[in-house]
Write an enzyme that holds these catalytic residues in place. Structure first.
Site, PDB file in Angstrom:
ATOM      1  N   ARG A  35       0.846  -1.199   0.000  1.00 50.90           N
ATOM      2  CA  ARG A  35       0.000   0.000   0.000  1.00 50.90           C
ATOM      3  C   ARG A  35       0.875   1.240   0.000  1.00 50.90           C
ATOM      4  O   ARG A  35       1.756   1.397   0.857  1.00 50.90           O
ATOM      5  CB  ARG A  35      -0.892  -0.017   1.238  1.00 50.90           C
ATOM      6  CG  ARG A  35      -1.674   1.273   1.514  1.00 50.90           C
ATOM      7  CD  ARG A  35      -2.562   1.071   2.725  1.00 50.90           C
ATOM      8  NE  ARG A  35      -3.245   2.283   3.160  1.00 50.90           N
ATOM      9  CZ  ARG A  35      -3.001   2.931   4.298  1.00 50.90           C
ATOM     10  NH1 ARG A  35      -2.035   2.479   5.113  1.00 50.90           N
ATOM     11  NH2 ARG A  35      -3.683   4.013   4.621  1.00 50.90           N
ATOM     12  N   ARG A  76     -11.144  19.865   8.932  1.00 48.66           N
ATOM     13  CA  ARG A  76     -10.389  20.275  10.121  1.00 48.66           C
ATOM     14  C   ARG A  76     -10.868  21.630  10.617  1.00 48.66           C
ATOM     15  O   ARG A  76     -11.376  22.452   9.848  1.00 48.66           O
ATOM     16  CB  ARG A  76      -8.886  20.360   9.807  1.00 48.66           C
ATOM     17  CG  ARG A  76      -8.286  19.051   9.300  1.00 48.66           C
ATOM     18  CD  ARG A  76      -6.783  19.184   9.082  1.00 48.66           C
ATOM     19  NE  ARG A  76      -6.217  17.982   8.492  1.00 48.66           N
ATOM     20  CZ  ARG A  76      -5.910  16.876   9.149  1.00 48.66           C
ATOM     21  NH1 ARG A  76      -6.112  16.841  10.450  1.00 48.66           N
ATOM     22  NH2 ARG A  76      -5.402  15.832   8.533  1.00 48.66           N
ATOM     23  N   LYS A 218     -13.189   2.199   0.570  1.00 48.06           N
ATOM     24  CA  LYS A 218     -12.882   2.197   2.001  1.00 48.06           C
ATOM     25  C   LYS A 218     -14.159   2.558   2.760  1.00 48.06           C
ATOM     26  O   LYS A 218     -14.696   3.654   2.605  1.00 48.06           O
ATOM     27  CB  LYS A 218     -11.766   3.191   2.305  1.00 48.06           C
ATOM     28  CG  LYS A 218     -10.426   2.809   1.700  1.00 48.06           C
ATOM     29  CD  LYS A 218      -9.377   3.883   1.909  1.00 48.06           C
ATOM     30  CE  LYS A 218      -9.014   4.068   3.370  1.00 48.06           C
ATOM     31  NZ  LYS A 218      -7.924   5.077   3.537  1.00 48.06           N
TER      32      LYS A 218
END
Length: 472
Positions: A35, A76, A218
């Site tokens: 990965r 964020r 994912k």
């Protein structure tokens, strides 16, 4: 060199595993796929690692897969005027789009208008990987007034999660698009897409990739679990990203969700990777905890195609030892009689498709005749995936003329990928299958092999032939 186990190991490369000799040691220790995590490192870092993998692959004569993991949107908070602040439970805390004014204990900027557009009173916000929790009391297009539910210290630029809302965000940022273009130019085999919320996110990246790599969704957000069936239909494979999933959902729900995803992937014949914190203590210690060893074994008992190492192999002190330990856990688990009983008990009938019917028939023949090797001739990888879906007792060889297909199959349960020239006839196909069974899996004279292929040869999706042969 071949690792004779069914479940595969996906190892992340990073500062602790960037040298060619270390990457080669990881292959010998048991890594099947590497990965490249584009949340960290430069393009040049990843280019060097990819070149090292391909050089090792050529030297060993064994296909090795490479997975590009895209960072995805990172939500964020902004900066604080005087450093970290403490949020007090029950206090009011404001979030807004004003980046010009540094934050304090009463407010901070959150430069993501998409989040504000989706917020409603009662929605929870999680900060700093879930360590702090806010509940929205009032929201507009450029602000949100929240009540602190779980307080604590908040530093600048900490992450924000919005677990109860489908955000109107693309899973691909401009950075991701640049990284994807670069990775495809290298020739990566798999692309892992972060921040998946719906099947349309998979369609968006597929429209860019255009078949040059396979897609891994994912699953790390509750919205993805709610849309699981549609996402599984759209994607080529799935990663159970338990770290982020455990932030956005109660930790006690993650084990059941993991099992649900693995079962669904096995039913559809889609490869599934179980990831995050599998041998976490080996970042700093030469051995894992017994709980971590049990965690890896649980994924293997459930029939996952692959298990993944993150920081353990990327930045930890014992990258090679981590891969070797994971390999030993897999081998030990697969040697347990309960492993086979568990796989058989969780087996489901295939869909009414020709390739799946051939895979199911091959499994039945293999069980009845005590077959030593099952061989899938495959152009696209479909027939090998159909065989692997059945989780047979016999070893599987995925024979293909395409290096790209062979590398993708290195992630798939039980499949040993083999690159071979095109075969023009059924007889030559049988000869190549027998030779590969002897050479790679040490098939013995008199043993039976089962061969699945498609006529006409080299036509993707044409699997329609099942042949039984004997090793002379």
């Amino acid at each position: 060199m071949l690792h004779l186990r069914n479940a595969k190991i996906l190892a992340t490369l990073g500062p602790a595993s960037t040298e060619r000799k270390t990457i080669e040691a990881l292959v010998h220790a048991g890594a099947d796929v590497f990965r490249l995590n584009f949340s960290h490192g430069t393009h040049e870092d990843h280019r060097r690692r990819h070149e090292a993998i391909r050089a090792i692959e050529a030297e060993l004569g064994r296909p090795i897969g490479v997975l590009l993991d895209l960072q995805g949107p990172k939500l964020r908070v902004g900066t604080f005027k005087e450093g970290p602040v403490r949020l007090i439970e029950g206090a009011t805390f404001r979030l807004d789009l004003d980046k010009s004014a540094p934050g304090d204990a009463t407010r901070v900027s959150m430069p993501h208008p998409e989040i504000f557009a989706a917020l409603r009173p009662g929605v929870d916000l999680l900060l700093d990987d879930g360590r702090l929790r806010l509940c929205v009391e009032e929201a507009g297009l450029d602000f949100a007034v929240t009540r602190v539910v779980t307080g604590g210290i908040l530093s600048e630029r900490k992450g924000v999660n919005v677990p109860g809302v489908v955000l109107p965000l693309s899973a691909l940022t401009q950075k991701d698009r640049d990284d994807l273009d670069f990775g495809l130019s290298l020739g990566v085999d798999w692309v892992a897409l972060s921040f998946v919320q719906r099947a349309a996110d998979i369609d968006e990246v597929k429209a860019i990739v255009l078949g040059r790599a396979a897609i891994v969704a994912k699953l790390e957000k509750p919205a993805a679990i709610d849309s699981l069936d549609a996402i599984l239909t759209a994607t080529d494979a799935v990663m159970v990203a338990r770290g982020d999933l455990g932030v956005e959902m109660p930790a006690e729900q993650v084990p059941a969700i993991q099992k649900r995803i693995v079962r669904a992937c096995r039913r559809l014949g889609k490869p599934v990777i179980v990831a995050t914190q599998m041998l976490e203590s080996m970042i700093n210690a030469p051995v894992p905890t017994r709980a971590e060893a049990s965690d890896v074994a649980t994924a293997i008992y459930d029939g996952a195609d692959a298990v993944m190492l993150s920081a353990e192999s990327a930045s930890g002190q014992f990258p090679v030892e981590s891969v070797a330990m994971m390999s030993r856990i897999i081998v030990q688990t697969e040697a347990d009689p309960q492993y086979r009983a568990s796989l058989d008990a969780s087996h489901t009938p295939p869909a009414a498709r020709t390739a799946d019917a051939i895979g199911w028939a091959a499994r039945s023949v293999a069980s009845l005749l005590d077959v030593a090797v099952m061989v899938a001739y495959t152009s696209s990888g479909t027939s090998a995936l159909s065989m692997a879906r059945e989780r047979p007792r016999a070893s599987i060889l995925g024979v293909t003329p395409h290096a790209s297909t062979a590398r993708r199959l290195s992630l798939v349960w039980g499949v040993r990928p083999v690159i071979s020239d095109d075969v023009p006839t059924v007889d030559s196909m049988t000869d190549v299958a027998v030779d590969a069974s002897i050479r790679i899996l040490n098939a013995q004279p008199g043993q039976t092999i089962v061969i699945a292929a498609g006529l006409p040869f080299a036509t993707p999706g044409s699997t329609n032939l099942l042949r039984i042969a004997q090793v002379p």
